[in-house]
Design a protein around this motif. Structure first.
Motif, PDB file in Angstrom:
ATOM      1  N   GLY A 177       0.829  -1.208   0.000  1.00 11.52           N
ATOM      2  CA  GLY A 177       0.000   0.000   0.000  1.00 11.52           C
ATOM      3  C   GLY A 177       0.858   1.251   0.000  1.00 11.52           C
ATOM      4  N   ARG A 178       0.400   2.235  -0.749  1.00  9.00           N
ATOM      5  CA  ARG A 178       1.192   3.470  -0.880  1.00  9.00           C
ATOM      6  C   ARG A 178       0.612   4.623  -0.056  1.00  9.00           C
ATOM      7  N   GLY A 179      -0.389   4.312   0.750  1.00  8.58           N
ATOM      8  CA  GLY A 179      -1.043   5.377   1.504  1.00  8.58           C
ATOM      9  C   GLY A 179      -0.321   5.738   2.790  1.00  8.58           C
ATOM     10  N   LYS A 213      -4.843  -7.723   1.526  1.00 11.90           N
ATOM     11  CA  LYS A 213      -5.988  -6.951   2.023  1.00 11.90           C
ATOM     12  C   LYS A 213      -7.234  -7.216   1.170  1.00 11.90           C
ATOM     13  N   ASN A 246      -8.699   5.868  -1.880  1.00  6.39           N
ATOM     14  CA  ASN A 246      -8.393   6.961  -0.972  1.00  6.39           C
ATOM     15  C   ASN A 246      -7.592   8.039  -1.697  1.00  6.39           C
ATOM     16  N   GLU A 294      -5.384  12.550  -0.036  1.00  3.51           N
ATOM     17  CA  GLU A 294      -4.026  13.111   0.040  1.00  3.51           C
ATOM     18  C   GLU A 294      -3.880  14.404   0.832  1.00  3.51           C
ATOM     19  N   GLY A 310      -8.544  10.986   5.661  1.00  2.00           N
ATOM     20  CA  GLY A 310      -7.662  10.060   4.949  1.00  2.00           C
ATOM     21  C   GLY A 310      -7.545   8.739   5.692  1.00  2.00           C
ATOM     22  N   GLU A 311      -7.825   8.747   6.978  1.00  2.00           N
ATOM     23  CA  GLU A 311      -7.828   7.495   7.750  1.00  2.00           C
ATOM     24  C   GLU A 311      -9.031   6.692   7.261  1.00  2.00           C
ATOM     25  N   GLU A 312      -8.820   5.426   6.986  1.00  2.00           N
ATOM     26  CA  GLU A 312      -9.820   4.701   6.199  1.00  2.00           C
ATOM     27  C   GLU A 312     -11.211   4.621   6.828  1.00  2.00           C
ATOM     28  N   ASN A 349      -7.899   1.402  -0.585  1.00  2.00           N
ATOM     29  CA  ASN A 349      -6.515   1.521  -1.024  1.00  2.00           C
ATOM     30  C   ASN A 349      -6.244   2.931  -1.516  1.00  2.00           C
ATOM     31  N   ASN A 350      -4.993   3.256  -1.465  1.00  2.00           N
ATOM     32  CA  ASN A 350      -4.536   4.550  -1.909  1.00  2.00           C
ATOM     33  C   ASN A 350      -4.574   4.631  -3.440  1.00  2.00           C
ATOM     34  N   THR A 362      -1.635   3.014  -5.084  1.00  2.00           N
ATOM     35  CA  THR A 362      -1.698   1.554  -4.986  1.00  2.00           C
ATOM     36  C   THR A 362      -2.522   0.999  -6.147  1.00  2.00           C
TER      37      THR A 362
END
Ligand SMILES: Cc1cc2nc3c(=O)[nH]c(=O)nc-3n(C[C@H](O)[C@H](O)[C@H](O)COP(=O)(O)O)c2cc1C
Ligand code: SF4
Ligand code: SF4
Ligand code: FES
Ligand code: FES
Lengths: 433, 162, 560
Positions: free
Chosen positions: A55-57, A66, A83, A86, A174-176, A210-211, A214
C-alpha cells in the motif's frame, strides 16, 4: 544512481494524458481487457498477491492480501474505496496521477473490482482538489461511455459503478474508517477496530480501502505479471514509488523511482542538492508523520528495511528537506499545530494531548520554556502513543518524539537562552537570493 | 455566489440539483457533503435555514448537519467575504517562504487570519498542506489553486477578483 | 464462552460480552467513562486501558471481546486471555488520561452539583496528583448553556464522552445533540432553536459521568452527600419505573431512576421525575374533617369515624352508591378497601377509574395509574376508558372517592345538576384537592412517597414502594385507615348504625369476627401485604426480601 523505471508516470507528459482517447493510445485499459477476457478473478487476485504490491497510503500493507480479506461470494454488496484524500504534509503524488492520468487509477480499481466481485466503488477526493475532482468526474463518465464501467462491463458479466465523493477539508478523513464515515455523510471520526473494513465498511458492508497510487500499480501488474513486478527494486516494497521532494531542495517535485534508491541519491542526485547551498540539517523521509532523520542518516534505501535502520519509515513517500537555517523548534511547532488542528477530537489522548504538546512547544519557541519541558513533552508522547482510536495520535507523536530526541540540544538551547540558534535567524526560502 | 436563504430555497435550478444529488449515490445520505458544497457555492456559507432544509431532504437531524458543517474546515456556518484566500501554512510551504507570503497578504489587505476586509471582498485564512508542496508557497482563492506565489505575483493575481 | 484470567482471578466471558462488562459483573474494578451498558460502545475516553498478555499496546477493555482459543493455543493450558488491570503501566496510563481530561477542566468542584458523584473527582482521588503542573491558559468553552428546559450544560466540565449524544440518538432517537467543531475545540451542542426537550431529557444528566450536565430543578439545591435515598417506583404510569427518592431533612430533593433491568433499565421519563416539583406547595391537611355549615371542622379520629360510619354504613341501596377508586392505591390499600366495602356496603363495590393517555415505545405507558394492573390482578372493576365522572355519579345519593380528584374543574352546581339527590360525598386523598373541598367528609391519606406498599406494572412486575419521608400522624395509608375503622367498629354500639335491618348488623359482626384475630387490626403495612399474598396465588410464599431490588415477575398479571 538507481535506474529509472516508469510504471506510474509513463503516460504523464504525453499530450492531453487525462483524456481517454490519448490514454488509450498509450495503453490504458489494455490490462483491464486482458483481465476480463483472459483471466479469472482468482488469477487476477493471485497476480496482485504475487506482485507483493505494498500500500502506498502510508502503512505499506500488502494490497493483494488486504483484497483477499473481502468475503469471496458473488452476491453480497462489496465496496472498493479509493483513498484520494491526500493530505499528509509533504505528500503530493496522488494529485499528479489524478490530474494527469486518471484512467490509470480507474483501470486499477476496475481490475480490483473484477478480482473480488465488488459491486461498486467510491473515490474519495479531498475537497480542496476541486480541479482534480472535475478531471476524475470527466474520466469516470468517459469510462462509462466506453463501457469500462456500468452493467456487464465489456461483456464480462461484471457490473461495477464508481462514485466520486468530495471531502471538505479534514486530514483525518484520509484514515480509512473516518473516510467511510465521511462517505456516509457523517463527521469524519474514525471508527474503533475491530470490526475491520473487510467485514464492516461503508454502510456496514464489506469494503476495501486503497490509496490512489496503490490502485494505479495494478494495470501494470496485470499487464506484465505479478512475478515480474515483484522483482523490481526493493524486495520489501517492490515496484516503483512516487517520491515527492519538497522543502529546501533545489529541484522539488515527484520522482518515480525504485525504492532501493537511497535517500542521499534522492536528495543530491535527483533533487539537485540543498536549497541555498546550505548544509542539510534534517529530513522527514515519508510524510510529516514519520520520525525525522538527521543529516548523517541519509545513506539508507527508501524501503522499509532501509529506513528502519535509522528508526523511520517510508510512509507516503513525501520527503521534506530542512537545511541548517531552519529552527527545529519552529519546524516542530508547525507540525504539531497541524496535528492539533486536524485531530478529530474523539479520543482523549489525541484531543487533549496534541493541544498540550502544541502549548509546550509553542512556549519553548516563544522563549518561555522552562527546564523539564522536554521531559514533559516526552511523557505526554508516551501517554498518547498507542493509546488512541486511530493512528493520528501516533502520527502526531512520532515527529515530536524524534525531533526532541534528535535535536535535544537545540530545544534545551531555546529553553536556556530564550532564543533561536544564530544560524537560524534567517531561514532560506525560495525568495532568498 | 451570495444568494440569501430564501432566494436559494425558491430557486428551481437549485432544487433540481438537490434532487439530482439525492439520487447520485447508493444511499442518499452520501450526498450530504455534496449538498453542502453546492449550498456554500451558491450562498458563500451555509445558513441555519439551509442546514434545516438539507436535514429534511436527507431525513437527518438538524443537529447532525450542524455537527458535520462545523467539523469540516471548508464549510462555513457564518457569512464570510466574497472571496476566500487560504494560505498554506504547513511545513513544506513554510520552508518555501509561506510566512513571508502570508505577512505580505495580511499587510496588503489589512486583515489578520480569520478576518474579512471591511468592504466584504476578502476573507483571509490559513489552511493545512494542499498537496502541492513542491510548488510552495501555495494559496487557494476560492476554488483555484495558485502555486509558487511570490508577494509580487499575489498582487497581480488579486487584480482578477471583484 | 471464554475463560479469562484477570489479576489472578478466573472469570468466564460470554461470546457477546466485552472484557469490561465481564469484569464489572465479577466485581473487578476497571475505571471507565464513555461506556454505558445501555448505549453503543465507542471506545473514546480511553480510560479503561488494560494490559493483555501478548499485546504490544494497552487495550481498551470496553471494546475487547474474547475469542475462544483452540486447545493447543490456550494460555497456561486453559485461558483464552490473560489480563492485568493493576500494573504500573496500566495505572500510569490511567493517570495520563486523567491528566488530559483535567487539562481544560475548570476544577470547580466546590461549586459543582456533581461533586460527590463525579467520576472525574472519584478517579482523581484514586490516582492522585493527576492534576498537572499546567501553566497555560485553559481553553474556554460556553458555560451555563440551557440545552433544554431542564438541562444546563457546562462545556468546560465536559469530557466529551458522548454518552448524552448517544442517549438521544439511540434511546429516544430524537437526535437533538451533536458534537460540534473538532479537536480540542469539540463540545456538545444543539441546533439553534431545537432544544433538548425530549420526554427523557433529564436522563442525560444521570448518565453524564461528570458535572457537565445538571438538572435545573436540582441545581445548587443540596450537596449530594447530605441526601438520603429511598427506593420506590414512579407512580405516573403503569411502567412503574424503579426510582430512588433523595430527601433532605424530610423533604424530597429529587427523583432519579434506579436500575431495574425488568422495568426501566437506567432511565425514567421527565414527567415522572418532575413529580418532585409538582407536589411542592400543594395544599395538605393532616386530620380528617367534616363539613359543617360549609366549613370543614377537624374531628378526633374516633368522633370522625363514628359519625362517618353511622352516616353511610348499610344506609343505601347499591344503585344509590358510587365508589370511585384509583390505580394510585397500592395492592395493600386495595385489599383493605375490600374489607372496608364489605363492612359498609355488604359487598365489594366500586370501580377504578380507567385513566389513559399517550404512550411511547420507550417507557411511557398508556395507563396513567401506577397500579392499574395490581387492581386488575386483584379482580377489581373498572370504568370505561377515561369515563366522565358525571356518568358515575348520576342520581347517586352517596359518593365515595379514594385517591382521585374527580371533581377537578367542576363546580358544586354541576354536581348537583347530575345528582340532585346526592346526600353525602366522602373523599380520601393525599392532597386537599378540589374534590376534597367539595366533600362532606375528608380523610387525608399518606402520599405515594410516604408509605409502604406493593404495586404491579403493565408487564406483571411486582415492586415495592417505601416510606421515603414520614407523613404527619394524621395522614395514613388507606390500609391504616381501614385498620382504624375495624378497631373503632369493634367498640361501637351497633345501634349507632341506625339500620333497621338486623340481618345486616349480623353480617357486619361476622366480618368483624372474621378479622378480629387477624393481624390487620394492628395496622401497618405487613399484615395487609399478607392479605395481598393470600389474594394472589402466585405469590403465596413470597417474602419481602424477594422484593428488595428488582421485584418479581408475575406470570398471571400484566398485559402478558
Ligand atoms: C491520520 C491518517 C491520515 C491518512 N491519510 C491518508 C491519505 O490521505 N491517503 C491515503 O491513501 N491513506 C491515508 N491514510 C492511510 C489510510 O488509513 C489507509 O491505510 C490507506 O488508505 C490504505 O491504502 P493502502 O493500503 O493502499 O496504502 C491515513 C491514515 C491516517 C491514520
Ligand atoms: S487518534 Fe485523534 S484523530 Fe484519531 S480518533 Fe482519536 S482523536 Fe480522532
Ligand atoms: S455532557 Fe456529560 S455525557 Fe455529554 S459528552 Fe459531556 S461529559 Fe459526556
Ligand atoms: S505544505 Fe503547502 S502544499 Fe504541502
Ligand atoms: S470506557 Fe473504554 S474507552 Fe471509554
Amino acid at each position: 544512481m538507481a535506474e529509472v523505471e516508469k510504471i506510474l508516470t509513463s503516460r504523464i507528459g504525453t499530450k492531453s494524458s487525462s483524456d481517454i482517447d490519448s490514454a488509450m493510445q498509450n495503453g490504458a485499459y489494455e490490462a483491464l481487457i486482458k483481465a476480463l477476457t483472459k483471466m479469472t478473478p482468482e488469477q487476477v487476485l493471485n497476480e496482485v498477491k504475487t506482485a507483493n504490491l505494498k500500500g502506498r497510503g502510508g502503512a505499506g500493507f500488502p494490497a493483494g492480501i488486504k483484497l483477499s480479506f473481502l468475503p469471496k461470494d458473488k452476491k453480497s454488496i462489496k465496496y472498493l474505496v479509493c483513498n484520494a484524500d491526500e493530505s499528509e504534509p509533504g505528500t503530493f503524488k496522488d494529485r499528479l496521477l489524478i490530474e494527469n492520468d486518471p484512467h490509470r487509477i480507474l483501470e486499477g480499481i476496475i481490475i480490483a473490482a473484477y478480482a473480488v466481485n465488488a459491486t461498486s466503488g467510491f473515490i474519495y477526493i479531498r475537497g480542496e482538489m476541486a480541479s482534480g475532482a472535475k478531471i476524475l468526474e470527466k474520466a469516470i463518465s468517459q469510462a462509462y461511455e466506453r463501457h469500462f464501467l456500468g452493467k456487464n462491463i465489456m461483456g464480462s458479466g461484471l457490473d461495477f459503478d464508481i462514485y466520486l465523493v468530495r471531502g471538505a477539508g479534514a486530514y483525518i478523513c484520509g484514515e480509512e474508517t473516518a473516510l467511510m464515515n465521511s462517505i456516509e455523510g457523517k463527521r469524519g471520526e474514525p471508527r474503533t477496530k475491530p470490526p475491520f473494513p473487510a467485514n464492516y465498511g461503508v454502510y456496514g458492508k464489506p469494503s476495501n480501502v486503497n490509496n490512489v497510487e496503490t490502485y494505479a500499480n495494478i494495470p501494470t501488474i496485470i499487464e506484465k505479471g505479478g512475478s515480474w513486478y515483484s522483482k523490481i527494486g526493493s524486495q520489501d516494497t517492490p515496484g516503483t514509488r512516487l517520491f515527492g521532494l519538497s522543502g529546501h531542495i533545489k529541484k522539488p517535485g515527484i520522482y518515480e523511482l525504485k525504492s532501493n534508491v537511497t535517500l542521499r541519491e534522492l536528495i543530491y542526485d535527483f533533487g539537485g542538492g540543498i536549497l541555498g547551498d546550505k548544509k542539510l540539517k534534517a529530513v522527514i523521509p515519508g510524510g510529516s508523520s514519520v520520525p525525522v532523520l538527521k543529516a548523517d542518516e541519509i545513506n539508507v534505501t527508501m524501503d522499509i528495511q532501509g529506513l528502519k535502520k535509522v528508526g523511520s519509515m517510508p510512509g507516503s513517500g513525501g520527503v521534506i528537506v530542512l537545511n541548517e537555517t531552519v529552527c527545529i523548534v519552529k519546524a516542530l511547532l508547525n507540525l504539531i499545530t497541524f496535528y492539533e488542528r486536524e485531530s478529530c477530537g474523539q479520543c482523549t489522548p489525541c484531543r487533549e494531548g496534541t493541544h498540550f504538546l502544541r502549548l509546550l512547544i509553542e512556549n519553548i519557541e516563544k522563549g518561555e520554556g522552562v527546564e523539564g519541558d522536554c521531559e514533559k513533552i516526552l511523557s505526554i508522547c508516551k501517554n498518547i502513543m498507542g493509546r488512541t482510536i486511530c493512528p493520528l495520535g501516533d502520527a502526531a507523536v512520532m515527529p515530536v518524539e524524534s525531533f526532541i530526541k534528535k535535536f535535544r540540544d537545540e530545544f534545551e538551547f531555546h529553553i536556556k537562552e530564550k532564543r533561536c540558534l544564530p544560524e537560524t535567524f534567517k531561514m532560506t526560502t525560495i525568495f532568498s537570493e | 455566489m451570495t444568494k440569501s436563504s430564501n432566494e436559494l430555497l425558491s430557486d428551481r435550478e437549485f432544487l433540481r440539483k438537490i434532487e439530482k444529488l439525492k439520487k447520485l449515490y447508493p444511499e442518499e445520505k452520501s450526498a450530504l457533503l455534496a449538498m453542502l458544497h453546492l449550498c456554500q457555492s451558491e450562498m458563500g456559507y451555509i445558513s441555519l435555514e439551509i442546514q434545516e432544509f438539507i436535514a429534511k431532504e436527507l431525513k437527518l437531524s438538524p443537529a447532525h448537519i450542524k455537527g458535520v458543517v462545523t467539523f469540516y474546515e471548508m464549510f462555513f456556518d457564518k457569512p464570510k467575504g466574497r472571496n476566500l484566500i487560504q494560505v498554506c501554512r504547513t511545513l513544506p510551504c513554510m520552508l518555501a517562504g509561506g510566512e513571508i507570503l502570508f505577512e505580505h497578504i495580511s499587510t496588503k489587505l489589512g486583515i489578520k487570519e480569520g478576518q474579512t476586509t471591511s468592504d466584504g471582498k476578502w476573507t483571509l485564512m490559513t489552511v493545512e498542506c494542499l498537496a502541492c508542496c513542491d510548488k510552495g508557497p501555495a494559496i487557494m482563492i476560492n476554488d483555484t489553486l495558485y502555486t509558487r506565489v511570490s508577494p509580487r505575483e499575489f498582487d497581480e493575481i488579486i487584480k482578477d477578483y471583484r | 464462552m471464554a475463560l479469562v484470567w484477570i489479576d489472578g482471578k478466573e472469570i468466564v466471558v460470554e461470546k457477546n460480552e466485552t472484557l469490561l462488562q465481564a469484569a464489572l459483573r465479577e466485581g473487578i474494578y476497571i475505571p471507565y467513562y464513555c461506556y454505558h451498558p445501555s448505549l453503543s460502545i465507542v471506545g473514546q475516553c480511553r480510560m479503561c486501558l488494560v494490559k493483555i498478555e501478548g499485546m504490544p499496546k494497552l487495550m481498551t477493555a470496553c471494546n475487547t471481546y474474547v475469542p475462544e482459543l483452540p486447545k493447543e493455543k490456550k494460555i497456561d493450558g486453559k485461558y483464552d486471555m490473560k489480563v492485568y488491570t493493576r500494573t504500573e503501566e496500566v495505572k500510569e496510563a490511567r493517570r495520563g488520561i486523567l491528566e488530559f481530561l483535567l487539562l481544560n477542566h475548570p476544577l470547580d468542584c466546590p461549586i459543582c452539583d456533581q461533586a460527590g458523584e463525579c467520576q472525574l473527582q472519584i478517579y482523581s482521588y484514586e490516582y492522585g496528583n493527576a492534576r498537572s503542573d499546567f501553566r497555560f491558559e485553559k481553553l474556554h468553552f460556553p458555560k451555563r448553556v440551557e440545552l433544554g428546559e431542564h438541562i444546563v450544560y457546562d462545556a468546560e466540565r465536559c469530557i466529551k464522552c458522548t454518552r448524552c449524544i448517544r442517549f438521544c440518538n439511540e434511546i429516544t432517537k430524537t437526535q437533538e445533540l451533536t458534537l460540534i467543531d473538532r479537536g480540542a475545540n469539540t463540545y456538545v451542542d444543539t441546533f439553534e432553536g431545537k432544544k433538548l426537550n425530549n420526554p427523557y431529557s433529564v436522563c442525560t444528566v444521570d448518565i453524564c459521568p461528570v458535572g457537565a450536565l445538571t438538572f435545573k430543578e436540582f441545581r445548587f439545591k443540596e450537596r449530594v452527600w447530605f441526601l438520603q435515598g429511598s427506593n420506590s417506583v414512579c407512580p405516573e404510569c403503569s411502567r412503574n419505573c424503579a426510582i430512588r427518592v433523595d430527601t433532605y431533612k424530610g423533604e424530597i430533593m429529587r427523583i432519579v431512576p434506579r436500575f431495574n433491568p425488568e422495568v426501566n433499565n437506567y432511565f425514567m421519563c421527565d414527567f415522572g421525575r418532575l413529580l418532585s416539583e409538582r407536589i411542592k406547595n400543594k395544599e395538605l391537611r393532616n386530620s380528617p374533617a367534616i363539613k359543617e355549615n360549609g366549613a370543614f371542622k377537624v374531628k378526633s379520629e374516633k368522633e370522625f369515624y363514628t359519625t362517618l360510619l353511622s352516616k353511610i354504613t348499610r344506609k343505601y341501596n347499591s344503585n344509590e352508591v358510587s365508589v370511585i377508586l384509583s390505580g394510585r392505591m397500592t395492592n395493600e390499600e386495595i385489599e383493605a378497601y375490600k374489607v372496608f366495602s364489605l363492612i359498609v356496603f355488604g359487598e365489594v363495590v366500586g370501580e377504578f377509574l380507567y385513566v389513559t393517555g399517550d404512550e411511547d415505545k420507550i417507557l411511557i405507558k398508556k395507563e396513567k395509574r401506577a397500579n392499574y394492573f395490581g387492581a386488575k390482578t386483584l379482580k377489581m372493576k373498572f370504568t370505561k376508558e377515561n369515563e366522565d365522572v358525571t356518568h358515575l355519579i348520576k342520581n347517586k345519593k352517596l359518593v365515595v372517592i379514594i385517591r382521585e380528584n374527580v371533581f377537578k374543574g367542576k363546580k358544586e352546581e354541576d354536581i348537583k345538576k347530575n345528582a340532585p339527590s346526592l346526600e353525602t360525598v366522602v373523599t380520601f386523598d393525599t392532597f386537599f384537592t378540589e374534590t376534597a373541598q367539595l366533600s362532606d367528609f375528608y380523610v387525608p391519606l399518606a402520599g405515594w412517597f410516604e408509605m409502604e406498599g406493593t404495586v404491579i406494572n403493565f408487564n406483571g412486575q411486582l415492586q415495592k414502594i417505601s416510606k421515603c419521608i414520614t407523613p404527619p400522624k394524621g395522614r395514613k395509608p388507606f390500609y391504616d385507615v381501614v385498620s382504624t375503622v375495624l378497631t373503632i367498629l369493634k367498640d361501637m354500639d351497633t345501634s349507632d348504625f341506625k339500620s333497621e335491618k338486623t340481618k345486616e348488623i349480623e353480617s357486619i359482626k361476622k366480618v368483624l369476627e372474621e378479622f378480629k384475630n387477624r393481624e390487620v387490626m394492628n395496622k401497618g403495612f405487613y399484615p395487609w401485604f399478607k392479605e395481598v399474598k393470600n389474594a394472589i396465588p402466585e405469590i403465596k410464599n413470597l417474602s419481602l426480601k424477594d422484593l428488595t431490588s428488582f421485584g418479581i415477575f408475575l406470570k398471571e398479571s400484566g398485559n402478558g
